[in-house]
Structures are given as structure tokens and as C-alpha cells.
Scaffold this active site. Structure first.
Site, PDB file in Angstrom:
ATOM      1  N   HIS A  13      41.381   7.700  90.876  1.00 31.17           N
ATOM      2  CA  HIS A  13      41.405   7.571  92.340  1.00 31.17           C
ATOM      3  C   HIS A  13      40.481   8.634  92.933  1.00 31.17           C
ATOM      4  O   HIS A  13      40.814   9.821  92.944  1.00 31.17           O
ATOM      5  CB  HIS A  13      42.842   7.784  92.864  1.00 31.17           C
ATOM      6  CG  HIS A  13      42.976   7.646  94.349  1.00 31.17           C
ATOM      7  ND1 HIS A  13      43.978   6.925  94.941  1.00 31.17           N
ATOM      8  CD2 HIS A  13      42.233   8.133  95.374  1.00 31.17           C
ATOM      9  CE1 HIS A  13      43.859   6.977  96.254  1.00 31.17           C
ATOM     10  NE2 HIS A  13      42.798   7.714  96.542  1.00 31.17           N
ATOM     11  N   HIS A  15      37.356   9.408  96.206  1.00 33.41           N
ATOM     12  CA  HIS A  15      36.509   9.022  97.338  1.00 33.41           C
ATOM     13  C   HIS A  15      35.132   9.652  97.130  1.00 33.41           C
ATOM     14  O   HIS A  15      35.010  10.880  97.178  1.00 33.41           O
ATOM     15  CB  HIS A  15      37.106   9.513  98.661  1.00 33.41           C
ATOM     16  CG  HIS A  15      38.476   8.955  98.922  1.00 33.41           C
ATOM     17  ND1 HIS A  15      38.678   7.814  99.648  1.00 33.41           N
ATOM     18  CD2 HIS A  15      39.702   9.366  98.511  1.00 33.41           C
ATOM     19  CE1 HIS A  15      39.985   7.542  99.686  1.00 33.41           C
ATOM     20  NE2 HIS A  15      40.624   8.467  98.996  1.00 33.41           N
ATOM     21  N   LYS A  99      42.606  -2.422  96.797  1.00 33.06           N
ATOM     22  CA  LYS A  99      43.352  -1.339  97.423  1.00 33.06           C
ATOM     23  C   LYS A  99      44.046  -1.811  98.695  1.00 33.06           C
ATOM     24  O   LYS A  99      43.417  -2.377  99.585  1.00 33.06           O
ATOM     25  CB  LYS A  99      42.378  -0.191  97.767  1.00 33.06           C
ATOM     26  CG  LYS A  99      42.998   0.980  98.506  1.00 33.06           C
ATOM     27  CD  LYS A  99      43.873   1.841  97.622  1.00 33.06           C
ATOM     28  CE  LYS A  99      44.622   2.903  98.391  1.00 33.06           C
ATOM     29  NZ  LYS A  99      44.125   4.244  98.255  1.00 33.06           N
ATOM     30  N   HIS A 136      48.266   2.528  98.865  1.00 32.86           N
ATOM     31  CA  HIS A 136      48.545   3.728  99.669  1.00 32.86           C
ATOM     32  C   HIS A 136      49.944   3.522 100.237  1.00 32.86           C
ATOM     33  O   HIS A 136      50.136   2.738 101.168  1.00 32.86           O
ATOM     34  CB  HIS A 136      47.517   3.904 100.796  1.00 32.86           C
ATOM     35  CG  HIS A 136      47.732   5.157 101.586  1.00 32.86           C
ATOM     36  ND1 HIS A 136      46.887   6.253 101.530  1.00 32.86           N
ATOM     37  CD2 HIS A 136      48.752   5.527 102.411  1.00 32.86           C
ATOM     38  CE1 HIS A 136      47.370   7.217 102.299  1.00 32.86           C
ATOM     39  NE2 HIS A 136      48.495   6.796 102.854  1.00 32.86           N
ATOM     40  N   HIS A 174      48.575   8.449  94.502  1.00 33.38           N
ATOM     41  CA  HIS A 174      48.928   9.799  94.983  1.00 33.38           C
ATOM     42  C   HIS A 174      50.407   9.923  95.364  1.00 33.38           C
ATOM     43  O   HIS A 174      50.742  10.176  96.521  1.00 33.38           O
ATOM     44  CB  HIS A 174      48.015  10.258  96.132  1.00 33.38           C
ATOM     45  CG  HIS A 174      47.673   9.213  97.169  1.00 33.38           C
ATOM     46  ND1 HIS A 174      48.621   8.475  97.837  1.00 33.38           N
ATOM     47  CD2 HIS A 174      46.473   8.793  97.628  1.00 33.38           C
ATOM     48  CE1 HIS A 174      48.013   7.651  98.668  1.00 33.38           C
ATOM     49  NE2 HIS A 174      46.719   7.820  98.556  1.00 33.38           N
ATOM     50  N   ASP A 247      42.254  11.907  94.020  1.00 34.96           N
ATOM     51  CA  ASP A 247      42.143  11.670  95.461  1.00 34.96           C
ATOM     52  C   ASP A 247      41.191  12.669  96.112  1.00 34.96           C
ATOM     53  O   ASP A 247      41.368  13.014  97.280  1.00 34.96           O
ATOM     54  CB  ASP A 247      43.514  11.690  96.153  1.00 34.96           C
ATOM     55  CG  ASP A 247      43.477  11.019  97.521  1.00 34.96           C
ATOM     56  OD1 ASP A 247      42.493  10.301  97.813  1.00 34.96           O
ATOM     57  OD2 ASP A 247      44.414  11.228  98.307  1.00 34.96           O
TER      58      ASP A 247
HETATM   59  O1  DOR Z   1      43.845  12.704 102.500  1.00 32.54           O
HETATM   60  C1  DOR Z   1      43.339  11.602 102.383  1.00 32.54           C
HETATM   61  N1  DOR Z   1      42.018  11.420 102.547  1.00 32.54           N
HETATM   62  N2  DOR Z   1      44.120  10.549 102.114  1.00 32.54           N
HETATM   63  C2  DOR Z   1      43.659   9.303 102.112  1.00 32.54           C
HETATM   64  O2  DOR Z   1      44.429   8.405 101.894  1.00 32.54           O
HETATM   65  C3  DOR Z   1      42.240   9.020 102.451  1.00 32.54           C
HETATM   66  C4  DOR Z   1      41.396  10.183 102.200  1.00 32.54           C
HETATM   67  C5  DOR Z   1      40.026  10.078 102.826  1.00 32.54           C
HETATM   68  O3  DOR Z   1      39.383   9.055 102.662  1.00 32.54           O
HETATM   69  O4  DOR Z   1      39.578  11.047 103.438  1.00 32.54           O
HETATM   70 ZN    ZN Z   2      42.629   8.376  98.480  1.00 29.68          ZN
END
Ligand code: DOR
Ligand code: ZN
Length: 344
Positions: A13, A15, A99, A136, A174, A247
Site C-alpha cells: 500500500h 501513494h 480500492k 479504506h 492500514h 501507506d
Molecule cells: O493519511 C492518509 N493519506 N490516508 C489516506 O487514506 C490517504 C493518504 C493520502 O493520499 O495522502
Molecule cells: Zn493510503
């Protein structure tokens, strides 16, 4: 034990963003992990197989020369997801998973699902073809306290969904609560969870005691200490149902240090060092390889990676800041010293 050699791990997971930020952060994930499940919450989100294939190419183009890294793409589900495009994308190998963001739950989730009933035909199709649903797990009902949103999601949404579709393969992303750990443990082998480094290290005091600390803020928010302890036990007990998902969610320093700061912790640069510290503290270094390198591939029905990575006990000073593209980022553990590092 002064060093630990494990199969190359994956991040289930992450980003990676897009544009300059992607070009600034991709190297950190590629240095630590062989593969990663890449979140689709771009603006606009990745909702079609063709978009995912194009995004995957941008990620490949952002990697340093010679990097050996395989991004696994996900589809952002909306109320109007095209289930044929989704299924075709999965069969053709473009989408590893889809997702579910409840609309409004987190960063770039405005196009998310407003009611899970709206995507039942899509989820039925996913159940039929064995495609993994990444969730989520927070409700967005304004009447629900933010610290209760995960537990209420399980009670109201995920529990009933799995009763209706008992074969659906779900990763509870998470996990932050004892309730999530209990739910995953008591579900069948088709339900697993990822756990982040931050939720193993910090509880909500880290965010709120002695001043408000935006770099400890992510979603779902860190909870009370007893939840952190439940997560540490889940991660380190040897259960195959829990695996690594950082995450890592970079936001520019000024977007975090703001009157309305963004949610997300950038932990990619030292993720393995951060996780292994927890396993050492719990006397569970022998369980680290399962969590980091074996349980995820088993759940996703993918081969484990070739090759190994060695972590050695040595002081590692985490910098106060990292420059990435046009942004300054503050990494998790900024300014602290960790006791492990990746051997060259
Ligand atoms: O803290 C987070 N940031 N939780 C999420 O679910 C998305 C992520 C983000 O894309 O910044
Ligand atoms: Zn995330």
C-alpha cells in the site's frame, strides 16, 4: 542478532503521486521494495484500465536507472465503475486490485463510493473472478467521532458486505484498531490486513501532546495505546493475515504545516528500518520476513521475490527533511536515530 537477511520485501500500500512529486519519491520505494500496490487517488483518480497503464508507465519513467521495481496498479472505485473494464483490466494484468474509498474519507476521495450498495454488481464480479478489494475502512458519517470511524465501518459496512459476499477477497488497509485486528483474525482466509509503520510506533498522543504535530497526522488517525499494542501483536505474532503496507503518503511540508494540514505520513525512505525496529522490540525478528516478504504474496497469489535484502544493526540518523521534486518533505522519524539500516 546484528544482521537480518530476508527475501526482498514488497509494499502492499503506497501513494506514489504523479508529476514532480512522483519523480521525487519513486526512488525511495524502489530502493526498499521489489513491488508495491500503488494507490489510485490521483486527481483525477485512476478509474480506467487505460489510465492505470499510462500511470504505470509514468512510474517506470520516474525510476532511477537500473531500478528493479514492479508497480502493481489499482482501480479507484466510484459509484459508476465500469465492471467490464475493471474485470478486463484485471484479467489482462493491468489492475492487481481495486480500492474502495468511501466518498470523503480521505485525500482525493471525493469521487469515492457514496454507498457500498451502489457497487454491489462490481463487487460481485470481483468475487467471481477472485480480484482483491483494498478497503479504506472508515465511515464518513459526521455524527461518528473520528476515533470510532474504523470500528463503525466494520460493524456497519464490512461485516454485512462479507456476509453477502463471503468469498470476496478483502485487504483491510492500514488497520489502526483492536477491532480491525479482531475482525480480520475472526474472518476467513479471504480477509487480511496491512499495517503501517506509524501505527506500530505511535499512538494519538504523538499527534496531540505538547502541541499539535502535523507530521504525525494521517488517516485513519493513530488511536489509543491499547490499539497500538494490538497492532504490534498482530504484526509480530506470525499470523499470515497481516502484512506490510506503508501507506507512505507524501505531502509538501507547507501543506502539512497548515491551519488545515493534509493527512499522510511520508515513511518510504526508512520504512524497513522503522518496521524492523518494532520487530526487534517485540523479540520477533524471526517473524519479520513473513510480515514483510511472504504473507503479502501469498494473499495476492503472487510469487515471492527473488533475491534478498540485509538489514544490519547500526545507527541511522533520519534527516529533518528530504527534497523531492519541487517539494520539501518531512519523513517519518525526522531528526531521530533508528538502530537499523539497509546494508549496501
Ligand atoms: O493519511 C492518509 N493519506 N490516508 C489516506 O487514506 C490517504 C493518504 C493520502 O493520499 O495522502
Ligand atoms: Zn493510503
Amino acid at each position: 542478532m546484528n544482521s537480518l537477511t530476508i527475501r526482498r520485501p514488497d509494499d502492499w500500500h503506497v501513494h506514489l503521486r504523479d508529476g514532480a512529486m512522483l519523480r521525487g519519491v519513486a526512488e525511495y520505494t524502489a530502493r526498499q521494495f521489489a513491488r508495491a500496490i500503488v494507490m489510485p487517488n490521483l486527481s483525477p483518480p485512476v478509474t480506467k484500465a487505460a489510465d492505470a497503464a499510462a500511470y504505470r508507465q509514468r512510474i517506470m519513467d520516474a525510476l532511477p536507472e537500473g531500478a528493479d521495481f514492479n508497480p502493481l496498479m489499482t482501480c479507484y472505485l466510484t459509484d459508476s465503475t465500469d465492471r467490464e473494464d475493471l474485470a478486463r483490466g484485471h484479467v489482462e494484468g493491468v489492475f492487481t486490485a481495486a480500492k474502495l474509498y468511501p466518498a470523503g474519507a480521505t485525500t482525493n476521495s471525493a469521487s469515492g463510493v457514496t454507498d457500498v450498495a451502489n457497487i454491489y454488481p462490481v463487487l460481485e464480479k470481483m468475487q467471481e473472478i477472485g480480484m482483491v478489494l483494498c478497503v479504506h475502512g472508515e465511515v464518513t458519517d459526521p455524527d461518528i467521532d473520528i476515533f470510532d470511524r474504523e470500528a463503525v465501518f466494520i460493524e456497519r459496512i464490512l461485516g454485512p458486505l462479507l456476509q453477502d459476499m463471503p468469498g470476496l477477497r478483502v485487504v483491510f488497509e492500514h488497520a489502526t484498531t483492536a477491532e480491525a485486528v479482531g475482525f480480520v483474525e475472526s474472518s476467513g482466509p479471504n480477509v487480511a490486513a496491512t499495517i503501517t509503520p506509524q501505527h506500530l510506533h505511535i499512538n494519538r498522543n504523538a499527534m496531540l501532546v505538547g502541541g499539535i504535530r502535523p507530521h504525525a497526522y494521517c488517516l485513519p488517525v493513530a488511536k489509543r495505546e491499547h490499539h497500538r499494542l494490538a497492532l504490534r501483536l498482530a504484526a509480530t505474532c506470525g499470523s499470515e493475515k497481516f502484512f506490510l503496507g506503508t501507506d507512505s503518503a507524501p505531502h509538501a511540508k507547507e501543506a502539512k504545516e497548515s491551519a488545515c494540514g493534509c493527512a499522510g505520513i511520508f515513511n518510504a525512505p526508512y520504512a524497513l528500518e522503522s518496521y524492523v525496529t518494532v520487530f526487534e522490540e517485540e523479540g520477533a525478528l524471526d517473524k519479520f520476513e513473513g510480515f514483510a516478504s511472504l504473507n503479502g504474496p501469498r494473499f495476492y497469489r503472487l510469487p515471492v521475490n527473488d533475491g534478498t535484502v540485509t538489514l544490519e544493526k547500526a545507527p541511522l540518523d533520519v534527516p529533518a527533511g528530504i527534497e523531492a521534486g519541487e517539494s520539501s518533505l518531512v519523513p517519518f522519524h525526522a531528526g531521530q536515530q533508528l538502530g537499523w539500516r539497509i546494508a549496501d
